[in-house]
Design a protein around this motif. Structure first.
Motif, PDB file in Angstrom:
ATOM      1  N   PRO A 150       0.766  -1.351  -0.015  1.00  0.00           N
ATOM      2  CA  PRO A 150       0.068   0.022  -0.099  1.00  0.00           C
ATOM      3  C   PRO A 150       0.781   1.241  -0.004  1.00  0.00           C
ATOM      4  O   PRO A 150       0.269   2.348  -0.098  1.00  0.00           O
ATOM      5  CB  PRO A 150      -0.949  -0.200   1.233  1.00  0.00           C
ATOM      6  N   LEU A 151       2.077   1.113   0.175  1.00  0.00           N
ATOM      7  CA  LEU A 151       3.072   2.337   0.355  1.00  0.00           C
ATOM      8  C   LEU A 151       3.245   2.860  -0.993  1.00  0.00           C
ATOM      9  O   LEU A 151       3.560   3.906  -1.510  1.00  0.00           O
ATOM     10  CB  LEU A 151       4.424   2.190   1.274  1.00  0.00           C
ATOM     11  N   SER A 152       3.500   1.586  -1.986  1.00  0.00           N
ATOM     12  CA  SER A 152       4.085   2.118  -3.131  1.00  0.00           C
ATOM     13  C   SER A 152       2.926   1.667  -4.400  1.00  0.00           C
ATOM     14  O   SER A 152       3.147   2.263  -5.446  1.00  0.00           O
ATOM     15  CB  SER A 152       5.132   1.288  -3.752  1.00  0.00           C
ATOM     16  N   ASP A 153       1.893   1.347  -3.886  1.00  0.00           N
ATOM     17  CA  ASP A 153       0.902   0.565  -4.678  1.00  0.00           C
ATOM     18  C   ASP A 153       1.540  -0.259  -5.902  1.00  0.00           C
ATOM     19  O   ASP A 153       0.953  -0.533  -6.826  1.00  0.00           O
ATOM     20  CB  ASP A 153       0.148   1.811  -5.483  1.00  0.00           C
ATOM     21  N   LYS A 154       2.647  -0.778  -5.811  1.00  0.00           N
ATOM     22  CA  LYS A 154       3.292  -1.699  -6.602  1.00  0.00           C
ATOM     23  C   LYS A 154       3.726  -3.211  -5.818  1.00  0.00           C
ATOM     24  O   LYS A 154       3.322  -3.211  -4.538  1.00  0.00           O
ATOM     25  CB  LYS A 154       4.717  -1.208  -7.016  1.00  0.00           C
TER      26      LYS A 154
END
Ligand code: MD6
Ligand code: FE
Length: 218
Positions: A88-92
């Motif tokens: 969730p911090l990078s959406d990767k």
């Protein structure tokens, strides 16, 4: 120190293997020969998906910092606990699971009687002195037929292992650098936790304990 009993039988004080409950085994030192590769991989993963202290659905910030690798990662926020394919911090996507992780988890599982364990998710916990994990069950995985393989690195910690109910009595075991707990079968949903980490300095990790839990989540 080994102790001689009356009949001269030498009982090691720390047996290499200890059954904690039906389906739960402690394999002492099983990960030691891979410590360099494991720690290098943890640091490499954290460079891509940093350790962060997540919030519980109840709104408390966890004292343990976490990251993940593999096809899915365990996350918690105000909406609940779940496995998510993305950080969730990078959406990767989470960093891929290194081969040394996949193989160690599968070998340890086989050693404990679980053949064909193929982990697709690894939750990495970082404890600093004062951090703790209260009694919980691991029940966000899809299929409880698979065990969980847990690798401890760095500072020692006291692991509490209870039963099917939160109020069941708990046994305490010290988990040290290189120890692996494999558990599944009848005790797969038993309550467990980690007591407040005592201060200390570990030659390989400094003032920290890392715990890697390998799951088949999806
Ligand atoms: C820890 N471990 O050792 C926390 N869960 O830091 C866990 O919560 C855990 O060790 C499921 C299976 C094995 C574990
Ligand atoms: Fe757990």
């Amino acid at each position: 120190m080994p102790m001689n009993d009356l009949f001269g039988v030498v009982e090691p004080v720390f047996p290499a293997r200890q059954q904690l409950a039906a389906g739960a085994s402690l394999l002492r030192g099983y990960a030691l020969s891979h410590e360099d590769a494991l720690l290098a991989a943890v640091h490499d993963i954290a460079a891509q998906a940093p350790f962060r202290r997540m919030n519980t659905p109840g709104g408390f910030q966890m004292s343990v910092a976490m990251t993940n690798c593999g096809e899915a990662g365990w996350v918690t926020d105000r909406s609940g606990y779940r496995y998510d394919r993305n950080d969730p911090l990078s959406d990767k996507a989470w960093p891929p699971m290194p081969d040394v992780f996949t193989q160690l988890a599968s070998h340890a599982a086989r050693e404990a009687g679980f053949v064909d364990f193929k982990s697709d998710a690894c939750l990495i916990n970082r404890y600093e002195p004062g951090a703790r994990m209260s009694l919980h069950q691991d029940k966000d995985e899809r299929d409880f037929a698979n065990p969980i393989v847990s690798v401890s690195l760095g500072l020692p910690a006291t692991f509490q292992f209870g039963g099917a109910k939160r109020s069941d009595p708990v046994q305490k075991v010290t988990l040290r650098h290189g120890d692996i707990v494999v558990w599944g079968g009848p005790s797969r949903l038993y309550y467990h936790g980690i007591l407040t980490l005592k201060d200390g300095e570990h030659p390989r990790t400094g003032r920290a304990r890392f715990n890697l839990t390998f799951r088949k989540a999806l």
